[in-house]
Design an enzyme around this catalytic site. Sequence first.
Site, PDB file in Angstrom:
ATOM      1  CD  GLU A  31     -17.159   5.840   8.703  1.00 51.03           C
ATOM      2  OE1 GLU A  31     -17.485   6.190   7.779  1.00 51.03           O
ATOM      3  OE2 GLU A  31     -18.421   5.253   9.235  1.00 51.03           O
ATOM      4  CE  LYS A  39      -8.918   3.514   3.281  1.00 49.47           C
ATOM      5  NZ  LYS A  39      -8.784   1.955   2.924  1.00 49.47           N
ATOM      6  CE1 TYR A  81      -3.048   3.387  -5.121  1.00 57.72           C
ATOM      7  CE2 TYR A  81      -2.039   2.373  -7.264  1.00 57.72           C
ATOM      8  CZ  TYR A  81      -2.987   2.961  -6.730  1.00 57.72           C
ATOM      9  OH  TYR A  81      -3.926   3.616  -7.041  1.00 57.72           O
ATOM     10  CG  ASP A  82      -0.698   5.277  -0.037  1.00 54.83           C
ATOM     11  OD1 ASP A  82      -0.272   4.282   0.981  1.00 54.83           O
ATOM     12  OD2 ASP A  82      -1.864   4.860  -0.887  1.00 54.83           O
ATOM     13  CB  CYS A  91      17.776 -17.128 -15.269  1.00 50.95           C
ATOM     14  SG  CYS A  91      17.990 -18.797 -15.899  1.00 50.95           S
ATOM     15  CG  ASP A 128      -1.932  -1.396   1.112  1.00 51.42           C
ATOM     16  OD1 ASP A 128      -2.926  -1.009   2.458  1.00 51.42           O
ATOM     17  OD2 ASP A 128      -2.599  -1.223  -0.264  1.00 51.42           O
ATOM     18  CB  ALA A 129       3.783   2.214   2.075  1.00 50.79           C
ATOM     19  CB  CYS A 189      18.286 -24.000 -15.080  1.00 51.42           C
ATOM     20  SG  CYS A 189      18.915 -22.102 -15.348  1.00 51.42           S
ATOM     21  CG  LEU A 196     -13.665   7.917   0.990  1.00 49.57           C
ATOM     22  CD1 LEU A 196     -13.047   7.078   2.990  1.00 49.57           C
ATOM     23  CD2 LEU A 196     -13.536   8.899   1.153  1.00 49.57           C
TER      24      LEU A 196
END
Length: 766
Positions: free
Chosen positions: A141, A143, A60-61, A454, A57-58, A438, A107
């Site tokens: 609230e 999340k 991606y943020d 490889c 998540d971090a 291999c 959001l």
Amino acid sequence: MSTVNAKGAKPATDANGQSLNPEEPSEALREEYAQLSDRVREARAAYYVHDQPVISDAEYDQLYRSLEEFEALHPELKANDSPTQEVGGEVGAAFSPVKHLEKMYSLEDVFSTDELVAWLERAQKQVAELPGAPEVAWLSEVKIDGLAVNLLYRDGVLVRAATRGDGTTGEDITHNVATIKTIPQRLSGENLPEEVEVRGEVFISSKDFRTLNEAMVEEGRAPFANPRNAAAGSLRQKDPQVTARRPLSMFVHGIGYVRGVDLETQSEAYEILRGWGLPVSPYSRVLSTVAEVLEFIAEFGDKRHALLHEIDGIVVKVDDRRTQFRLGYTSRVPRWAVAYKYPPEEVNTTLVDILVNVGRTGRVTPFGLMDPVRVAGSTVEMATLHNQDMVRAKGVLIGDTVVLRKAGDVIPEIVGPVVALRDGSEREFVMPAECPSCGTPLRPAKEGDVDIRCPNAETCPSQLKERVNHAAGRGAFDIEALGEEAARALTQPVPLDAPDGTELSVPPLRNEAGLFDLTPEDLRDVMVWRDARRTVTDEETGEKVQRVTPELVPYFWTKPTKARPSVPSKTTEQMFAQLEQAKDTELWRVLVALSIRHVGPTAARSLATSLRSMDAIRQADPETLAGTDGVGPVIAQAVQEFFAEPWRRRVVEQWAAAGVRMEEEVDESTPRTLEGVTVVVTGSLEGYSRDSAKEAILKRGGKASGSVSKKTHFLVAGDNAGTKLDKAESLGVPVLDEAGFEQLLAQGPEAFGDRADAADQPAAGE
């Protein structure tokens, strides 16, 4: 790339301090922007559509903020279909698409209390400027870290349930949601609305998640990585009976479209929802001041792991619904709500070893093996280190005490060593010179590459295992019974000793070409190690105790007994049935299954729709490939390099010989009214999402382009059309509204006579 703060973006410069913001963006800059956009899209699809996050998540943020910064520095490059303008992910192919009555927004995220305070104060100022608006009250609230779902009730009866999808269109999961015991099929109480969309989050409680994973391990199956993946994967099962066996719950947290009832505040809505029999989170509170909001965040930050379920932040909303309506929305987020993300958690543990993994494209990735430690609600013992340069940059040694961060509550990250705790026994990591799978010498794909690869793509067992697993994945052949463990058994079976002392270690698959030629008999002797529980007598106490010992067992066939011979397992029978079904899959899925570098579902769809057969794609020149919408020169080169290798051509030929369809099916029911016609769609249309409009064009033989040029035949402009409309008008491209678009689909360009002819004429000055 540096992040953007609330005050605006930092000026970008290259390594020599030269400005990266020229008046006219260079081709390299355009390519950089396209690649950054694609990385965000791929990460988003992995998370929202496939429920298999590829980055934390971090990460991606950070990636998302980098894209926002890029667009702030170069607004002329910003596209209407940029990920920064979209909500959630695409709609998956496994379920029917359904359109929400009212859009489901994302959001806006903030990552520090300073950012949150700035957002709250800005919102307070905006509310104060609204005539007659009440004092701001904040509904705060937790999340929930789950999957967003939209429930549609008509006259109190649940008629549909859908995922968020792209915000406008989601996946129909009604049958699966109907198995969740906490969701009522019929609302109770009085004053029920004629029609209402109820939004919420489906999750698995922390306790139930532990129990579920214990059961998965007991059955010899891989456990889920975290509760969010478990919930999302359970809800997207094709068989509702599987969903019914999973301990899913839901809390509702909002209302979309509603007809037949008036709601003054968000908190009142929660009480009404509770009265209708819907499950509402107990972790919410209406607060009057910013200070109280910060106290609420601190309170739940301290007890986040003692709650019923995992959380990844706090959501703060303006409580008054009329004020919400007046503040409105951007294209992606409401202006009246914000999500505060808790900082990633950190713990110390010992880095026991650094090993390497060989991926699908041959990339060799080091990863840390650590003493198991609990962080952010789960036990972690492995974390990627990306490449040798990253290991050096982090300064970690094998044997170090390291700081482990569960970034974004999803993917663990080794931050660095605790140098003060070193005792001299630590040692440096050395990247192997040869492939551990291999034995082929490792090297960069090209000079200057950070990643070591490889080069033995054809027969390297690790690469082959990953390619087979990928080919069976949801975005390719969708062979559910062929997962990672089965792919390993097919390509890397346990060596067996023959009576003459030689090893029988030939795998059923030497490369993926033989995937569709396999028979159950080919898999009779494939063995794997499994933990077996046995009751034994303890030598010291004489008591009966349970011991777990490894046991070599058949993977694809049942274990023989005195009463029953070995036969193919039910899962093996399912795998062969699904392999047979996969032969008739769409051409774009076959392209994805081939593991052509850079070719994901989007590019594969475009190639299949435009060129219509594998032979045509194979024989196409670079200009034709690059000119296909959504492809470009990088992917075009990758496609040509793929077909230039004889062994890769043999894969295609052998699949075709086995019966895999290599041509795009022509839908005779849809007239090809747009053959040779390029159409650009911009803005919001009432009857079409961005994807459905594109699909409508492609099905009729047209090209759905993302940018306006002199080659564009028509621009379809909806609400908020933006700069594409301006450019189309300057080039003399005919502009259609939604009604005109439907006429174009039905009758083709001939319906517009002279306007269509004008589109083929060069613009003034060309």
